[in-house]
Every structure is written in C-alpha cells, then in structure tokens.
Design a protein around this motif. Structure first.
Motif, mmCIF file in Angstrom:
data_model
loop_
_atom_site.group_PDB
_atom_site.id
_atom_site.type_symbol
_atom_site.label_atom_id
_atom_site.label_comp_id
_atom_site.label_asym_id
_atom_site.label_seq_id
_atom_site.Cartn_x
_atom_site.Cartn_y
_atom_site.Cartn_z
ATOM 1 N N LEU A 1 12.194 3.071 -7.931
ATOM 2 C CA LEU A 1 10.947 3.576 -8.510
ATOM 3 C C LEU A 1 10.645 2.873 -9.830
ATOM 4 O O LEU A 1 9.503 2.452 -10.077
ATOM 5 C CB LEU A 1 11.038 5.090 -8.714
ATOM 6 N N ASN A 2 11.652 2.707 -10.673
ATOM 7 C CA ASN A 2 11.463 2.000 -11.942
ATOM 8 C C ASN A 2 11.049 0.546 -11.713
ATOM 9 O O ASN A 2 10.216 0.008 -12.441
ATOM 10 C CB ASN A 2 12.734 2.045 -12.782
ATOM 11 N N LYS A 3 11.624 -0.064 -10.701
ATOM 12 C CA LYS A 3 11.289 -1.458 -10.361
ATOM 13 C C LYS A 3 9.821 -1.569 -9.973
ATOM 14 O O LYS A 3 9.118 -2.476 -10.408
ATOM 15 C CB LYS A 3 12.193 -1.927 -9.226
ATOM 16 N N TRP A 4 9.343 -0.627 -9.177
ATOM 17 C CA TRP A 4 7.932 -0.639 -8.763
ATOM 18 C C TRP A 4 7.019 -0.381 -9.957
ATOM 19 O O TRP A 4 5.984 -1.027 -10.104
ATOM 20 C CB TRP A 4 7.671 0.413 -7.699
ATOM 21 N N SER B 1 0.833 -1.208 0.000
ATOM 22 C CA SER B 1 0.000 0.000 0.000
ATOM 23 C C SER B 1 0.867 1.258 0.000
ATOM 24 O O SER B 1 0.520 2.255 -0.627
ATOM 25 C CB SER B 1 -0.950 -0.002 1.198
ATOM 26 N N GLU B 2 2.016 1.212 0.687
ATOM 27 C CA GLU B 2 2.926 2.359 0.676
ATOM 28 C C GLU B 2 3.505 2.563 -0.727
ATOM 29 O O GLU B 2 3.627 3.694 -1.197
ATOM 30 C CB GLU B 2 4.072 2.152 1.665
ATOM 31 N N ARG B 3 3.846 1.459 -1.383
ATOM 32 C CA ARG B 3 4.382 1.552 -2.739
ATOM 33 C C ARG B 3 3.366 2.175 -3.687
ATOM 34 O O ARG B 3 3.688 3.080 -4.457
ATOM 35 C CB ARG B 3 4.767 0.161 -3.252
ATOM 36 N N LEU B 4 2.117 1.663 -3.626
ATOM 37 C CA LEU B 4 1.082 2.201 -4.506
ATOM 38 C C LEU B 4 0.802 3.665 -4.212
ATOM 39 O O LEU B 4 0.569 4.463 -5.121
ATOM 40 C CB LEU B 4 -0.195 1.368 -4.378
ATOM 41 N N SER B 5 0.839 4.016 -2.937
ATOM 42 C CA SER B 5 0.620 5.405 -2.557
ATOM 43 C C SER B 5 1.736 6.296 -3.101
ATOM 44 O O SER B 5 1.479 7.387 -3.626
ATOM 45 C CB SER B 5 0.555 5.514 -1.034
ATOM 46 N N LEU B 6 2.976 5.829 -2.990
ATOM 47 C CA LEU B 6 4.102 6.593 -3.530
ATOM 48 C C LEU B 6 4.013 6.707 -5.048
ATOM 49 O O LEU B 6 4.307 7.766 -5.614
ATOM 50 C CB LEU B 6 5.428 5.948 -3.120
ATOM 51 N N LEU B 7 3.601 5.634 -5.721
ATOM 52 C CA LEU B 7 3.463 5.691 -7.172
ATOM 53 C C LEU B 7 2.363 6.671 -7.575
ATOM 54 O O LEU B 7 2.498 7.413 -8.548
ATOM 55 C CB LEU B 7 3.175 4.297 -7.734
ATOM 56 N N ARG B 8 1.262 6.667 -6.826
ATOM 57 C CA ARG B 8 0.181 7.613 -7.100
ATOM 58 C C ARG B 8 0.691 9.045 -6.915
ATOM 59 O O ARG B 8 0.452 9.914 -7.749
ATOM 60 C CB ARG B 8 -1.001 7.354 -6.168
ATOM 61 N N MET C 1 -4.131 3.864 -14.496
ATOM 62 C CA MET C 1 -4.381 2.593 -13.842
ATOM 63 C C MET C 1 -4.288 2.668 -12.324
ATOM 64 O O MET C 1 -4.531 1.691 -11.642
ATOM 65 C CB MET C 1 -3.370 1.550 -14.336
ATOM 66 N N LEU C 2 -3.909 3.783 -11.783
ATOM 67 C CA LEU C 2 -3.724 3.882 -10.343
ATOM 68 C C LEU C 2 -5.054 3.709 -9.621
ATOM 69 O O LEU C 2 -6.094 4.146 -10.098
ATOM 70 C CB LEU C 2 -3.117 5.234 -9.973
ATOM 71 N N PRO C 3 -5.009 3.064 -8.449
ATOM 72 C CA PRO C 3 -6.249 2.897 -7.709
ATOM 73 C C PRO C 3 -6.838 4.246 -7.313
ATOM 74 O O PRO C 3 -6.103 5.208 -7.119
ATOM 75 C CB PRO C 3 -5.837 2.114 -6.466
#
Length: 125
Positions: A42-45, A11-18, A55-57
């Motif tokens: 960041l590229n890996k995620w 969830s932290e990763r998705l939040s950071l990506l958002r 596509m972000l939640p």
C-alpha cells in the motif's frame, strides 16, 4: 511452498487507493480487510502514484439505470453536497489568489529595497 502474489492492474490499484482514503481505516486494517499482502504494498502504491485524498480520480458517472432509480431526496442531498464542495473550492481559490498577491507584493518590496531585479526578465538569454 511460496505463495503466488496477485497482480493488480492500474485501475484496481487506484480503486483500492480511493477505497482506502474513503474508508478512514488504518493501513494495517485496510490491508487485512482487502486481502493485500501488507502495508508495504500500500505504501509503495501511495508513493508511486503520489496520491493524496484530494488527488484521487473522480468516481465514474452513474448510469441511466442508477439515475432512474434515485429518489428526490437523493437529488437534494447530492445537490447540497455539490454546493458545499463548490463553496470549499471557491474558498481555496480565493486563498490561492491572496497568496499569489502577497508573494508579488513581497517581491516588489524586495526589489525596491535592495534595488535589484528579482523577477526573470522576458528577454533573458
């Protein structure tokens, strides 16, 4: 001495990506501002989650307290943004329908011209 790396939950990763996509910052400056070890992470995620902006939640629903403290102007702004988003989605849907129709027409013409069945038949083994 080696530095211990911080572990991020999904969830932290998705939040950071958002946050990265919403910020509009470069990968390097975003990583520096958020304390990430580098753009490789960041590229890996981004690769792992296959995430693009669309596509972000969706963000979490606002709580009742947030709703009570909102002004009438906030509601009008949100309503206008939602109407704009609906128009964009309807336009994308119509484009997709036209694309599918044109693809079907192309297949029909190819079947007619070459006298072969291109579409898979339902009873095929």
């Amino acid at each position: 001495m080696s530095k211990s790396q911080k572990r991020y939950s999904e969830s932290e990763r998705l939040s950071l990506l958002r946050d990265y996509h919403q910020s509009g910052m470069s990968k390097t400056s975003f990583c520096k501002s958020r304390g990430l070890c580098g753009i490789v992470l960041l590229n890996k995620w981004l690769k792992k989650y296959g995430i693009e902006k669309e596509m972000l939640p969706l963000q979490s629903e606002p709580s009742d307290e947030d709703m009570a403290n909102r002004s009438k102007e906030d509601y009008k702004d949100e309503n206008a943004q939602l109407k704009k988003r609906i128009r964009e989605l309807e336009k994308a849907l119509e484009f997709s329908r036209l694309e599918t129709l044109s693809r079907d027409m192309l297949i029909d013409k190819a079947e007619e011209y070459f006298d072969i069945a291109i579409r898979k038949k339902s009873g095929a083994k």
